[in-house]
Design an enzyme around this catalytic site. Structure first.
Site, PDB file in Angstrom:
ATOM      1  N   GLU A 129       0.838  -1.206   0.000  1.00  0.00           N
ATOM      2  CA  GLU A 129       0.000   0.000   0.000  1.00  0.00           C
ATOM      3  C   GLU A 129       0.873   1.256   0.000  1.00  0.00           C
ATOM      4  O   GLU A 129       2.024   1.199   0.437  1.00  0.00           O
ATOM      5  CB  GLU A 129      -0.906  -0.007   1.239  1.00  0.00           C
ATOM      6  CG  GLU A 129      -1.786  -1.247   1.266  1.00  0.00           C
ATOM      7  CD  GLU A 129      -3.002  -1.119   2.150  1.00  0.00           C
ATOM      8  OE1 GLU A 129      -3.051  -0.181   2.972  1.00  0.00           O
ATOM      9  OE2 GLU A 129      -3.902  -1.955   2.003  1.00  0.00           O
ATOM     10  N   GLU A 243       8.058 -17.016  -3.149  1.00  0.00           N
ATOM     11  CA  GLU A 243       8.360 -15.741  -3.808  1.00  0.00           C
ATOM     12  C   GLU A 243       9.821 -15.351  -3.590  1.00  0.00           C
ATOM     13  O   GLU A 243      10.510 -14.884  -4.497  1.00  0.00           O
ATOM     14  CB  GLU A 243       7.430 -14.654  -3.256  1.00  0.00           C
ATOM     15  CG  GLU A 243       7.566 -13.345  -3.980  1.00  0.00           C
ATOM     16  CD  GLU A 243       6.644 -12.258  -3.436  1.00  0.00           C
ATOM     17  OE1 GLU A 243       6.985 -11.086  -3.587  1.00  0.00           O
ATOM     18  OE2 GLU A 243       5.579 -12.591  -2.846  1.00  0.00           O
ATOM     19  N   GLY A 365       9.834  -7.933  -0.173  1.00  0.00           N
ATOM     20  CA  GLY A 365      10.527  -7.935   1.124  1.00  0.00           C
ATOM     21  C   GLY A 365      11.915  -7.358   0.968  1.00  0.00           C
ATOM     22  O   GLY A 365      12.759  -7.939   0.278  1.00  0.00           O
TER      23      GLY A 365
HETATM   24  C1  FAD Z   1       8.748  -2.569  -9.510  1.00  0.00           C
HETATM   25  C2  FAD Z   1       8.038  -3.065  -8.296  1.00  0.00           C
HETATM   26  C3  FAD Z   1       7.149  -4.123  -8.397  1.00  0.00           C
HETATM   27  C4  FAD Z   1       6.445  -4.551  -7.257  1.00  0.00           C
HETATM   28  N1  FAD Z   1       5.474  -5.526  -7.400  1.00  0.00           N
HETATM   29  C5  FAD Z   1       4.630  -5.756  -6.346  1.00  0.00           C
HETATM   30  C6  FAD Z   1       3.479  -6.601  -6.513  1.00  0.00           C
HETATM   31  O1  FAD Z   1       3.230  -7.157  -7.571  1.00  0.00           O
HETATM   32  N2  FAD Z   1       2.639  -6.743  -5.450  1.00  0.00           N
HETATM   33  C7  FAD Z   1       2.859  -6.132  -4.238  1.00  0.00           C
HETATM   34  O2  FAD Z   1       2.052  -6.308  -3.335  1.00  0.00           O
HETATM   35  N3  FAD Z   1       3.959  -5.346  -4.048  1.00  0.00           N
HETATM   36  C8  FAD Z   1       4.839  -5.138  -5.072  1.00  0.00           C
HETATM   37  N4  FAD Z   1       5.937  -4.328  -4.898  1.00  0.00           N
HETATM   38  C9  FAD Z   1       6.141  -3.696  -3.606  1.00  0.00           C
HETATM   39  C10 FAD Z   1       7.365  -4.157  -2.824  1.00  0.00           C
HETATM   40  O3  FAD Z   1       7.184  -5.455  -2.332  1.00  0.00           O
HETATM   41  C11 FAD Z   1       7.591  -3.099  -1.727  1.00  0.00           C
HETATM   42  O4  FAD Z   1       8.093  -1.954  -2.388  1.00  0.00           O
HETATM   43  C12 FAD Z   1       8.520  -3.547  -0.647  1.00  0.00           C
HETATM   44  O5  FAD Z   1       7.937  -4.568   0.110  1.00  0.00           O
HETATM   45  C13 FAD Z   1       8.925  -2.381   0.294  1.00  0.00           C
HETATM   46  O6  FAD Z   1       7.811  -1.678   0.737  1.00  0.00           O
HETATM   47  P1  FAD Z   1       7.805  -0.059   0.600  1.00  0.00           P
HETATM   48  O7  FAD Z   1       8.185   0.256  -0.795  1.00  0.00           O
HETATM   49  O8  FAD Z   1       6.512   0.436   1.089  1.00  0.00           O
HETATM   50  O9  FAD Z   1       8.971   0.424   1.539  1.00  0.00           O
HETATM   51  P2  FAD Z   1       8.860   0.828   3.093  1.00  0.00           P
HETATM   52  O10 FAD Z   1       8.182  -0.264   3.824  1.00  0.00           O
HETATM   53  O11 FAD Z   1       8.300   2.195   3.188  1.00  0.00           O
HETATM   54  O12 FAD Z   1      10.393   0.864   3.486  1.00  0.00           O
HETATM   55  C14 FAD Z   1      11.239   1.989   3.206  1.00  0.00           C
HETATM   56  C15 FAD Z   1      12.635   1.673   3.733  1.00  0.00           C
HETATM   57  O13 FAD Z   1      12.577   1.469   5.162  1.00  0.00           O
HETATM   58  C16 FAD Z   1      13.111   0.191   5.474  1.00  0.00           C
HETATM   59  N5  FAD Z   1      12.374  -0.378   6.608  1.00  0.00           N
HETATM   60  C17 FAD Z   1      11.030  -0.480   6.772  1.00  0.00           C
HETATM   61  N6  FAD Z   1      10.743  -1.104   7.921  1.00  0.00           N
HETATM   62  C18 FAD Z   1      11.926  -1.401   8.504  1.00  0.00           C
HETATM   63  C19 FAD Z   1      12.318  -2.060   9.729  1.00  0.00           C
HETATM   64  N7  FAD Z   1      11.405  -2.582  10.561  1.00  0.00           N
HETATM   65  N8  FAD Z   1      13.634  -2.184   9.998  1.00  0.00           N
HETATM   66  C20 FAD Z   1      14.572  -1.677   9.151  1.00  0.00           C
HETATM   67  N9  FAD Z   1      14.275  -1.073   7.985  1.00  0.00           N
HETATM   68  C21 FAD Z   1      12.965  -0.937   7.671  1.00  0.00           C
HETATM   69  C22 FAD Z   1      12.942  -0.651   4.227  1.00  0.00           C
HETATM   70  O14 FAD Z   1      13.842  -1.739   4.186  1.00  0.00           O
HETATM   71  C23 FAD Z   1      13.219   0.385   3.131  1.00  0.00           C
HETATM   72  O15 FAD Z   1      14.595   0.522   2.960  1.00  0.00           O
HETATM   73  C24 FAD Z   1       6.702  -3.946  -6.010  1.00  0.00           C
HETATM   74  C25 FAD Z   1       7.661  -2.914  -5.901  1.00  0.00           C
HETATM   75  C26 FAD Z   1       8.296  -2.467  -7.022  1.00  0.00           C
HETATM   76  C27 FAD Z   1       9.263  -1.322  -6.869  1.00  0.00           C
END
Ligand code: FAD
Length: 388
Positions: A129, A243, A365
């Protein structure tokens, strides 16, 4: 090729897949990378060839083959060098379809799994989200039961196949107060009123469509709930093993492709009167990189072997993705360097490889989250259990 895991039938499959990709896919890759769209005919061809059904039951048109056929599909998709095209295919076949197969009712499987196998219907999996992807339990999209329907409101982002797919597998809160014990999984048709998608522009994976999706009072039959209500989180976690292993395998395969390409290039490029593969600095670097790739590959095969036997390999699959995606970024960075200025040019494969590879430590992840999971398992002796 490693005969511990691959039989002669596997090799024949690899050969026919390579031939198919070369003939039917490679000629279109540049066009799809530019347009950000993969034309529909290729999905149907994949279906006709049985590639979407490798891991799925015969009852719905699948081939029910062992996991090493999937390993081959993933590896060969990486070696045509379009991370975006590969992502479209595996996000459909192993993100969306895994949920449909594992949690869908017979009716849902007839309606969605069977046409997914033939390539007539394309799926996407919507978990992340805009307010946060790593914190899956913190999702805000809700599904409220009203009579024999659910009404979905909220939004998802970064969804692969999010614009052009025909159906969506969506995680939503059915009990918002219950944290990760209040999430359920639903399936819905793209043309259900209230669903809208906006295509996102991005660094790499350019042949794939990645979308932000909004759900505005989307009303679906209650029978579109997949599995049990409020069991969505364990389902998601369970499938993360596959995955993550997929992303580990993709990483070792693209690193191997980069190394094979660089090896050939280095044997032809001349500097200071000799081919550059004669320079010790490059030879040693290449050897280190090749070793790193091989160790990841061997580890990934061993995890695939155990997963194929039905073992719950969440720890090993997490390690696979963590290490292999880092290794691939490192290998590709250095392989680009081996090509000098040509490495930076779009006519050569390393520029796209570098862009596409960067998603490895983020999608499905992040590396930080994977380390958190491993720390809990290793240091705190936390035991993740498969969904029952
Ligand atoms: C091209 C692309 C395709 C994708 N395809 C899909 C899909 O098909 N379906 C789907 O559901 N998702 C999809 N994703 C989403 C992807 O799985 C997420 O981007 C990813 O899980 C990270 O979530 P976020 O981007 O919200 O980052 P955030 O959760 O906002 O994290 C931002 C930063 O903070 C760090 N962080 C967050 N929490 C912690 C913690 N507890 N400890 C230390 N560091 C932390 C993270 O590692 C990251 O570096 C896709 C993403 C991309 C870019």
């Amino acid at each position: 090729m490693n005969s511990m895991y691959f039989t002669e039938e596997h090799q024949l499959f690899r050969q026919s897949l390579q031939d198919f990709l070369k003939k039917e896919v490679v000629p279109h890759i540049e066009k799809w990378e530019k347009s950000g769209t993969v034309e529909r005919f290729i999905w149907e061809k994949f279906g006709e060839m049985g590639f979407f059904g490798l891991a799925y039951p015969e009852e719905y048109g699948g081939l029910n083959l062992d996991l090493f056929y999937t390993v081959i599909l993933l590896e060969e998709l990486q070696k045509i060098n379009s991370g975006g095209f590969a992502a479209n295919i595996w996000a459909h076949a192993y993100l969306a379809m895994t949920h449909v197969n594992a949690e869908g009712s017979h009716d849902i499987k007839e309606k969605y799994l069977a046409p997914s196998i033939t390539g007539e219907k394309i799926g996407c999996l919507c978990i992340t989200e805009p307010f946060g992807g790593s914190d899956v339990a913190g999702m805000r999209t809700t599904a409220v039961k009203k009579g024999d329907t659910y009404v979905i409101n909220g939004s998802k982002t970064f969804i692969t196949n999010g614009v052009y797919s025909d159906y969506l597998v969506v995680a939503a809160k059915t009990n918002p107060e219950a944290g990760n014990k209040g999430i359920s999984i639903f399936i819905m048709d793209r043309d259900t009123p209230g669903i809208s998608a906006t295509k996102l522009d991005k660094l790499g994976w350019r042949a794939s469509d990645t979308a932000e999706i909004a759900f505005d009072n989307v009303t679906i039959p209650a029978s579109n709930l997949m599995g049990e209500e409020n069991k969505g989180f364990p389902y998601i976690m369970q499938h993360f093993s596959l995955e993550r292993l997929i992303m580990g395998i993709n990483a070792h395969a693209r690193a191997e492709y980069a190394l094979d390409y660089a090896k050939q290039y280095m044997s032809e490029r001349i500097a200071f009167g000799k081919t550059i593969d004669r320079f010790q600095a490059l030879r040693h670097k290449f050897s280190d990189l090749y070793t790193d790739m091989t160790i990841c590959k061997e580890f990934n095969y061993s995890v695939a072997y155990r997963l194929n036997k039905g073992e719950y390999v969440v720890k090993e699959a997490t390690m696979s993705k963590l290490k292999s995606t880092k290794m691939a970024d490192d290998v590709i960075y250095h392989c680009l360097q081996f090509l000098g200025g040509y490495g930076y040019m779009e006519e050569y494969p390393m520029a796209r490889l570098l862009r596409d590879s960067r998603l490895g430590p983020i999608g499905g992840g992040t590396s930080e989250i994977l380390r958190e999971i491993l720390a809990k398992m290793i240091l705190d002796n936390k035991d993740y259990k498969p969904a029952t």
